[in-house]
Design a protein around this motif. Structure first.
Motif, PDB file in Angstrom:
ATOM      1  N   LEU A   1      -2.073   7.765  -0.315  1.00 14.85           N
ATOM      2  CA  LEU A   1      -2.766   8.195   0.893  1.00 14.85           C
ATOM      3  C   LEU A   1      -2.985   7.071   1.887  1.00 14.85           C
ATOM      4  N   LEU A   2      -2.752   5.813   1.451  1.00 15.86           N
ATOM      5  CA  LEU A   2      -2.814   4.697   2.382  1.00 15.86           C
ATOM      6  C   LEU A   2      -1.511   4.608   3.158  1.00 15.86           C
TER       7      LEU A   2
ATOM      8  N   GLN B   1      -7.206   2.267   6.580  1.00 14.35           N
ATOM      9  CA  GLN B   1      -7.918   3.399   6.003  1.00 14.35           C
ATOM     10  C   GLN B   1      -9.414   3.137   6.078  1.00 14.35           C
TER      11      GLN B   1
ATOM     12  N   GLY C   1      -8.302  10.958   3.343  1.00 15.33           N
ATOM     13  CA  GLY C   1      -7.001  10.300   3.347  1.00 15.33           C
ATOM     14  C   GLY C   1      -6.093  10.881   4.400  1.00 15.33           C
ATOM     15  N   ARG C   2      -5.134  10.062   4.827  1.00 17.07           N
ATOM     16  CA  ARG C   2      -4.197  10.508   5.848  1.00 17.07           C
ATOM     17  C   ARG C   2      -3.199  11.484   5.233  1.00 17.07           C
TER      18      ARG C   2
ATOM     19  N   PRO D   1     -13.657  12.602   0.889  1.00 19.84           N
ATOM     20  CA  PRO D   1     -12.721  11.476   0.873  1.00 19.84           C
ATOM     21  C   PRO D   1     -12.105  11.302  -0.512  1.00 19.84           C
TER      22      PRO D   1
ATOM     23  N   LEU E   1      -3.672   5.052  -3.239  1.00 15.26           N
ATOM     24  CA  LEU E   1      -4.882   5.855  -3.064  1.00 15.26           C
ATOM     25  C   LEU E   1      -4.547   7.317  -3.313  1.00 15.26           C
TER      26      LEU E   1
ATOM     27  N   GLY F   1       0.253  10.144   4.249  1.00 20.48           N
ATOM     28  CA  GLY F   1       0.324   9.024   3.329  1.00 20.48           C
ATOM     29  C   GLY F   1       1.241   9.234   2.173  1.00 20.48           C
TER      30      GLY F   1
ATOM     31  N   THR G   1       0.844  -1.193   0.000  1.00 20.10           N
ATOM     32  CA  THR G   1       0.000   0.000   0.000  1.00 20.10           C
ATOM     33  C   THR G   1       0.879   1.242   0.000  1.00 20.10           C
TER      34      THR G   1
ATOM     35  N   SER H   1      -8.718  17.295   6.073  1.00 20.20           N
ATOM     36  CA  SER H   1      -9.568  16.912   7.196  1.00 20.20           C
ATOM     37  C   SER H   1     -10.659  17.939   7.446  1.00 20.20           C
TER      38      SER H   1
ATOM     39  N   MET I   1      -8.195  -1.849   1.818  1.00 18.09           N
ATOM     40  CA  MET I   1      -8.033  -0.529   2.416  1.00 18.09           C
ATOM     41  C   MET I   1      -8.267  -0.581   3.923  1.00 18.09           C
TER      42      MET I   1
END
Length: 462
Positions: free
Chosen positions: A339-340, A364, A370-371, A389, A432, A374, A336, A384, A359
């Motif tokens: 963003l994962l 996730q 997304g983080r 998403p 991602l 990532g 992965t 955020s 995911m």
């Protein structure tokens, strides 16, 4: 007198044609839009990935489903014991013949036969008589008699042969010939069992996302002694821990110890690498994959419904020196990124894993932003705040001849349509990303939200 005054910038601007004004406004809007895209770090523009939608790919590029596989009947891996034990080389019999074994003088009282109790774990009953082993040629040597061939005979048949031999040689009278034949210890077979499913594993198998590396793929080896009619694959597995665990492939490999089988395996490897070396000289040639070794027996432990493996007794019977090998699943992983959380994750062994499950396994949440750490979002806290998403997932899948196909998955469709959720297979790389419009929307929402908070605070201070 006519007075001339200099033309100011305002006069020139107000006297410009309307078309020039519209052109300037368009340029200004385009510049602002480009600056906005660059400010959001739009990965779809800076790091583009060109993928093919999952619905447009042929079926051979997708993983085979495993949910419909069912375990085989494990009794197929065991030999069916005969109703009566049949003797062979290596068996130890307890034999007592009054007056002969042991020898007694005519005027002496007969000696009682010795009694033997079986070892711990043995299923044999207590035995009576003096221990005599069956020779390698399958014969039994007794006092005053020529060797008797007992291979394939039962205890009752051996007792009758001994009785008849002593009577025919006129050593015992018919009413005195009452030999006792029991089994003290059955013959055993030395089997080697090598397992790679009992070794400690490192991280990365779950949602932690860590790259695994603490496992050195070492295997546990066992030398087991299996008694006759229990020298099969099932008893070898039971003696070393049972069926393969989750960290092992769902199959059993058997390597025969005979010299003929060893020569077959060596010749097979030599021919394969000779062919591979010849193919490497051609730049357009596709390097061949290692085919199945015909001298190695592979027994799958899960098959499609209605399929019964055709296993013969000769295939599941193990002889001295045979190797039962349980192979590790260290290579059945997917990766992965984007963003994962970056990591390496072990695929499930007995059930399917689609993109949404992968995911979640990577940590996730489905439909969550997304983080920011990532590697590819570039949004910081704006994502955020915006709350939109990411909607694009790319699967980098290897094909034959060192090729690659990129599968594009629309996560909005994947949530609503199971056909848009391809299954994950070993070696896949999942990336991602936000689409450009999603990043712009998150940036805009985050910017205006922050600006509104600042204005509210300023108004309260005033």
């Amino acid at each position: 007198m006519k007075i001339y005054r200099p033309i100011t910038y305002r006069d020139a601007y107000t006297s410009a044609p309307a078309s020039r004004l519209r052109r300037g406004a368009a340029i200004w809007q385009s510049t602002v839009a480009v600056m906005l895209l660059l400010a959001t770090g739009c990965t779809s523009l800076l790091n583009p990935i060109n993928g093919v939608p999952a619905k447009r790919l042929p079926p051979q590029l997708f993983a085979s489903p495993k949910n419909n596989l069912v375990p085989i009947d494990v009794s197929l891996l065991a030999l069916e014991p005969p109703r009566s034990y049949q003797l062979d080389a290596g068996d130890i019999l307890g034999i007592y013949v009054e007056g002969v074994l042991p020898f007694n003088p005519p005027d002496a009282a007969p000696q009682p036969p010795p009694i033997h109790f079986p070892d711990a774990g043995s299923t044999l009953p207590p035995s009576v008589g003096y221990p005599i082993a069956v020779a390698e040629d399958g014969t039994l040597s007794l006092p005053l008699l020529s060797p008797i061939d007992v291979r394939g005979l039962t205890l009752e048949q051996v007792r009758e042969q001994i009785r008849r031999a002593y009577i025919d040689e006129r050593i015992l009278l018919e009413e005195k010939a009452r030999p006792v034949v029991t089994l003290i210890k059955e013959r055993t077979y030395n089997i080697i069992v090598v397992r790679q499913d009992n070794v400690g594993r490192g991280g990365g198998g779950g949602g932690g996302g860590e790259i695994r590396g603490s496992s050195d793929e070492s295997a546990s080896g066992n030398l087991v002694k299996l008694p006759a009619y229990q020298n099969d694959i099932l008893h070898a597995l039971v003696a070393t821990g049972g069926l393969p665990g989750l960290y092992a492939k769902n199959e059993v490999k058997v390597l025969r110890s005979s010299k003929a089988d060893q020569r077959k395996r060596a010749l097979f490897v030599q021919q394969f690498y000779a062919h591979q070396e010849a193919a490497s000289c051609d730049p357009c040639a596709c390097p061949p994959e290692l085919p199945e070794d015909p001298s190695v027996l592979r027994i799958p432990l899960r098959l499609p419904p209605g399929v019964v493996p055709s296993l013969t007794d000769d295939q599941i019977r193990l002889e001295d020196g045979d190797i039962v090998y349980i192979e590790s699943r260290e290579t059945e992983v997917f990766y992965t990124g984007g963003l994962l959380p970056g990591g390496q994750h072990l695929l499930p062994r007995d059930y399917d894993l689609d993109v949404l499950g992968a995911m979640a396994l990577a940590g996730q949440a489905i439909g969550a932003p997304g983080r920011s750490g990532g590697g590819g979002g570039g949004l910081g806290g704006a994502a955020s705040v915006g709350g939109v998403p990411p909607g694009a997932l790319y699967i980098l899948r290897q094909t034959d001849c060192n090729g690659q196909v990129i599968i594009e998955v629309d996560l909005n469709q994947a949530i609503n349509d199971p056909r848009s959720r391809p299954l994950i297979q070993a070696g896949d790389v999942l990336i991602l990303q936000y689409r450009c419009e999603e990043e712009v929307l998150n940036f805009g929402l985050g910017t205006f939200f922050t600006y509104g908070i600042q204005q509210l605070l300023q108004n309260n201070n005033n």
